[in-house]
Design a protein around this motif. Structure first.
Motif, PDB file in Angstrom:
ATOM      1  N   ALA A  26       0.857  -1.187   0.000  1.00  0.00           N
ATOM      2  CA  ALA A  26       0.000   0.000   0.000  1.00  0.00           C
ATOM      3  C   ALA A  26       0.890   1.231   0.000  1.00  0.00           C
ATOM      4  N   GLY A  59       0.692   5.559   0.126  1.00  0.00           N
ATOM      5  CA  GLY A  59      -0.070   6.798   0.229  1.00  0.00           C
ATOM      6  C   GLY A  59       0.596   7.850  -0.637  1.00  0.00           C
ATOM      7  N   SER A  60       1.153   8.871   0.018  1.00  0.00           N
ATOM      8  CA  SER A  60       1.784   9.949  -0.742  1.00  0.00           C
ATOM      9  C   SER A  60       3.277   9.728  -0.949  1.00  0.00           C
ATOM     10  N   GLY A  61       3.810   8.687  -0.360  1.00  0.00           N
ATOM     11  CA  GLY A  61       5.231   8.413  -0.549  1.00  0.00           C
ATOM     12  C   GLY A  61       6.142   9.406   0.159  1.00  0.00           C
ATOM     13  N   THR A  62       5.687   9.986   1.258  1.00  0.00           N
ATOM     14  CA  THR A  62       6.549  10.915   2.002  1.00  0.00           C
ATOM     15  C   THR A  62       7.240  10.236   3.182  1.00  0.00           C
ATOM     16  N   GLY A  63       6.970   8.949   3.384  1.00  0.00           N
ATOM     17  CA  GLY A  63       7.568   8.224   4.500  1.00  0.00           C
ATOM     18  C   GLY A  63       9.087   8.336   4.452  1.00  0.00           C
ATOM     19  N   SER A 116       4.874  17.255   7.289  1.00  0.00           N
ATOM     20  CA  SER A 116       4.565  16.978   5.880  1.00  0.00           C
ATOM     21  C   SER A 116       3.066  17.035   5.619  1.00  0.00           C
ATOM     22  N   SER A 171      -0.730  11.367   3.494  1.00  0.00           N
ATOM     23  CA  SER A 171      -2.103  10.860   3.500  1.00  0.00           C
ATOM     24  C   SER A 171      -2.481  10.324   4.877  1.00  0.00           C
ATOM     25  N   SER A 231       1.848   8.329  12.848  1.00  0.00           N
ATOM     26  CA  SER A 231       2.611   9.571  12.736  1.00  0.00           C
ATOM     27  C   SER A 231       2.317  10.550  13.855  1.00  0.00           C
TER      28      SER A 231
END
Ligand code: FAD
Lengths: 304, 478
Positions: free
Chosen positions: B70, B72-76, B136, B141, B150
């Motif tokens: 999965a 989301g926004s790929g900011t991890g 972020s 997301s 988070s």
């Protein structure tokens, strides 16, 4: 031996008491002993270590044996103006309160008890010590097993030591009561600590610095009282908070926690249906974490 | 890669999603990385629009014995969304609707692709917000927030994501749909919701999330305190908490952070200071003003320089703008940065900060510190230029040294970014092999075949049945 080593030794002693075979049940303060059903009579009784082992006021954390009573915990913390708002019978133990996983009547402000837990050391079905969570106030290292242990009635393991988050004791705590619409009260106040309602009366707890408490109390036409009413102890039902609007004063005894959705009642059956969770996944977890079912047998978290 | 199986798999996925199942080079290029420096190799990307499509995609993966991931926004920042082990990527970008705002229950049901700030903006006119506010938040997301549990500056007083998520609809790795938790205060059975939060996509795909609505505070005060010595700043942090005050936010920036941020956003930060604290108090006005007094008193005892109290909302936002743009500002000194995340007891902040500077010096890197001081959550930024020969080795070695120093100080591996791939092999610094094996038992109950986001969180060998975790693919640095 340093005091930390001594605590570790107590945890190891507890682990060997739990051992690796035979049914065992952990005894706390027996204040919520009936919840989930009684343990099998053949189960060996064990008692978790107790004592407030370290309180660090500037970290707002406290480490204690799971067998510590709430009374001892709050007395120690009060020395530094702090508390852990577990709000249960003072003779209950920390481990017992967490294993049952029910919150006290200031839930509205302080949240679920599980959000106060930072780290747990428990003894598993093999008699081995498992650590989960971490000692700091913030932590996302690995899977958060502590969440599963809270409310598990000891079926995943026997808690030996916990680290909890503390909070400052509020400068002023005031209870008010009188006839009022509890939902209106809720919408008027900013993050009250508790709003209780029995269909006729409301009881409101406001906490904070005294000027705020005065101002909030001024918004309500209520009288100051000593504290909350006695709660019916027969049953405890959790419903969606908004369902409380369907409650009607019917002369029967109940007290509802507004905004939270918990109803304390003496009625045998409230007629309320609660959502069915994923029982099969829960039973699978039970089986994996205690394949022979030796931990607190007889007690049921999953009523399948 | 097994080409023939892939063709069949892709056909099956296309039958469900049409052109929203993709395997073109250009698109795959967008899904190999997240906010970390790690990189993997995506093969197929799916863009489902609802739970039913996610269910079918997961079911197909399950039937093909193929892992899925999965996204989301790929900011991890821990490589959680970096594809390793050949997963089918399930991106939630098209599942971005706020489904129901239920004011009577003070809950909202949202799809996982809803962006964090969009949710709070939508709630704001109603007098509520979603409390977790990662830096972020404009782009990350809710699904990612749930998966990583988070945090954000305001989580000091309000708690991290887990305390604000009451129920989650999840597609489990076998393709079944279930709801974990419910809208009652004490759901029956074990807290499966609680274990799913923070599980970094390894227990299934969140397809709907019920989040708690927090009332907007009636009163807010934002202060900027400057110190000629970073040690006094850190001591002030501990002293504020010890005085029984829990501010809404308590952030710290060191000298280098102040300089680069000020050059970037002109927030009026004192560039001559060695450190600043950005403190926010919120709640009822009396408590807020009392808090301001306590802070003045405590800071005065610790050699504070100036105390600037924002006079209006505009000034308040300006002070926060500096904090929130710190990461972007780092680009002014070096083209690349590596953002770390560990937690130490508040009382050890100074000691560990000094170690961070020494470590950066030893590896010839620049360290910038801007972090959630109130909960001891360090965020050392190592700035570097990836064109420099051999620099990545130094960056990784320095990172490891920072994590080690934090653990030695009684801290933990991560405060909010998670373990992912980045810290997977560090788990043994904090947990015994038996602790990790126990964690793995739980993961296995959700995902017996090991299909959900394989190779993440737990080091290989924590569980014997895991065939995907035997190797780390080429190209992924772990
Ligand atoms: C500049 C910057 C500042 C940041 N500041 C903070 C901060 O202050 N606090 C903080 O906590 N983090 C911060 N982060 C990290 C990051 O933004 C958060 O972890 C965020 O929650 C990730 O969300 P995402 O949508 O980008 O998730 P992704 O990166 O896409 O995914 C993260 C993880 O979540 C899983 N996942 C995503 N969606 C789902 C789903 N629907 N179901 C199951 N699993 C899913 C993925 O598999 C992956 O493991 C920051 C990052 C950057 C780049």
């Amino acid at each position: 031996m340093s005091s930390e080593d001594q605590n570790s030794q107590e945890i190891l002693d507890f682990a060997s008491q739990v051992g690796a075979s035979g049914p065992v049940t952990v005894v706390g303060g027996r204040t919520q002993w009936q919840v989930g059903g009684l343990p099998d009579p053949g189960a060996r009784e064990v008692v978790a270590p107790s004592g407030v082992w370290s309180h660090q006021p500037e970290e707002m954390t406290v480490r204690c044996g799971a067998g510590t009573t709430l009374k001892e915990l709050s007395e120690q913390l009060a020395k530094h103006g702090q508390m852990v708002p577990l709000d249960m019978d003072p003779t209950a133990t920390v481990g017992g309160v967490l294993a049952v996983g029910r919150s006290g009547i200031r839930r509205l402000k302080y949240g679920h008890v599980r959000d106060l837990v930072l780290q747990i050391r428990h003894v598993d079905h093999e008699g081995k010590v498992v650590t989960s969570g971490g000692p700091t106030v913030k932590n996302v290292s690995g899977y958060d097993l502590c969440r599963l242990l809270v409310g598990s009635l000891g079926k995943f393991g026997c808690m030996a030591e916990v680290i909890l988050r503390c909070l400052p004791v509020p400068q002023t705590t005031r209870w008010l009561s009188g006839p009022a619409d509890p939902f209106e009260v809720y919408s008027k106040l900013y993050r009250p600590s508790s709003i209780l309602w029995n269909g006729e009366q409301v009881w409101v707890c406001v906490e904070g610095v005294s000027s705020d408490v005065d101002a909030e109390a001024g918004l309500l036409d209520l009288e100051e009282v000593e504290g909350p009413p006695d709660l019916p102890t027969g049953r405890r039902v959790a419903v969606e908070p908004k369902s409380l609007k369907d409650l009607v004063p019917d002369g029967r005894s109940w007290v509802a926690e507004i905004g939270v959705g918990i109803v304390h009642t003496n009625d045998a059956d409230t007629g309320w249906r609660v959502p069915e969770p994923n029982y099969s996944l829960m039973l699978d977890l039970e089986h994996r974490l205690d394949p022979t079912g030796r931990l607190n047998p007889g007690r049921q978290v999953v009523e399948a | 890669m097994q080409i023939s199986t892939d063709t069949k798999l892709f056909d099956d996925l296309s039958a469900v999603l049409g052109s929203r199942a993709r395997s073109g080079d250009f698109e795959l290029g967008l899904y190999g990385k997240d906010g970390s420096v790690l990189e993997g190799q995506p093969a197929i990307v799916c863009l489902p629009v609802d739970t039913e499509e996610v269910r079918q995609v997961v079911r197909i993966c399950h039937d093909h014995g193929r892992p899925f991931l999965a996204r989301g926004s790929g900011t991890g920042l821990a490589g959680g969304a970096v594809p390793v082990g050949d997963p089918v990527i399930i991106a939630t970008a098209k599942m971005n609707k706020i489904l129901d705002v239920d004011l009577d229950n003070r809950v909202a049901w949202v799809e996982p692709g809803v962006l964090n700030l969009d949710l709070s903006k939508e709630l704001s006119p109603l007098g509520f917000h979603f409390a977790p506010d990662p830096s972020s938040q404009q782009v990350c997301s809710i699904g990612g927030n749930v998966a990583n549990n988070s945090g954000g500056p305001h989580c000091l007083a309000y708690g991290v994501t887990s305390a604000h998520v009451v129920a989650i609809e999840v597609v489990l790795p076998d393709g079944s749909v279930t709801v974990l938790g419910d809208l009652t205060a004490e759901p029956h059975g074990y807290d499966l919701r609680g274990i799913f939060v923070g599980s970094e996509g390894t227990m299934g795909v969140a397809t709907k999330v019920a989040v708690r609505l927090t009332p907007n505070p009636p009163s807010v005060r934002t202060l900027l305190l400057d110190f000629a010595d970073v040690r006094d700043g850190a001591a002030t942090v501990s002293a504020i908490i010890a005085a029984g005050l829990i501010p809404a936010a308590l952030e710290m920036m060191d000298k280098r952070a102040i300089e680069i941020v000020e050059a970037f956003v002109n927030a009026g930060y004192p560039t001559e200071a060695d450190a600043v604290l950005l403190v926010e108090l919120d709640g009822l006005p009396g408590g807020v003003e009392h808090g301001v007094e306590v802070i003045r008193e405590v800071a005065a005892r610790h050699e504070v320089g100036n105390i600037r109290v924002a006079v209006d909302n505009e000034e308040r936002e300006l002070l926060w703008k500096g904090r929130k743009n710190a990461f972007g500002a780092v680009a002014r000194i070096k083209p690349d940065y590596y953002l770390h995340d560990t937690v130490v007891p508040r009382g050890k902040l100074v000691e560990v900060l000094e170690k961070v500077y020494n470590i950066a010096d030893a590896y010839d890197l620049i360290a910038v510190n801007v972090f959630h001081a109130g909960d001891g959550n360090l965020h050392p930024i190592l700035a570097y230029d990836s064109n420099e020969q051999g620099v990545m080795e130094r960056v990784h070695a320095a990172g490891r040294a920072i994590v080690t120093a934090s653990i030695e100080a009684g801290g933990v591996l991560s405060g909010e970014h998670g373990i992912g791939l980045e810290k997977r092999d560090y788990m043994g610094m904090l947990f015994s092999s038996h602790d990790m094996a126990t964690q793995d038992l739980i993961r296995e109950a959700f995902d017996p075949q090991g299909l959900a986001n394989p190779l993440k969180v737990l080091p290989s060998g924590s569980r014997c049945s895991d065939s995907f975790r035997q190797h780390v693919p080429e190209g992924a640095w772990v």
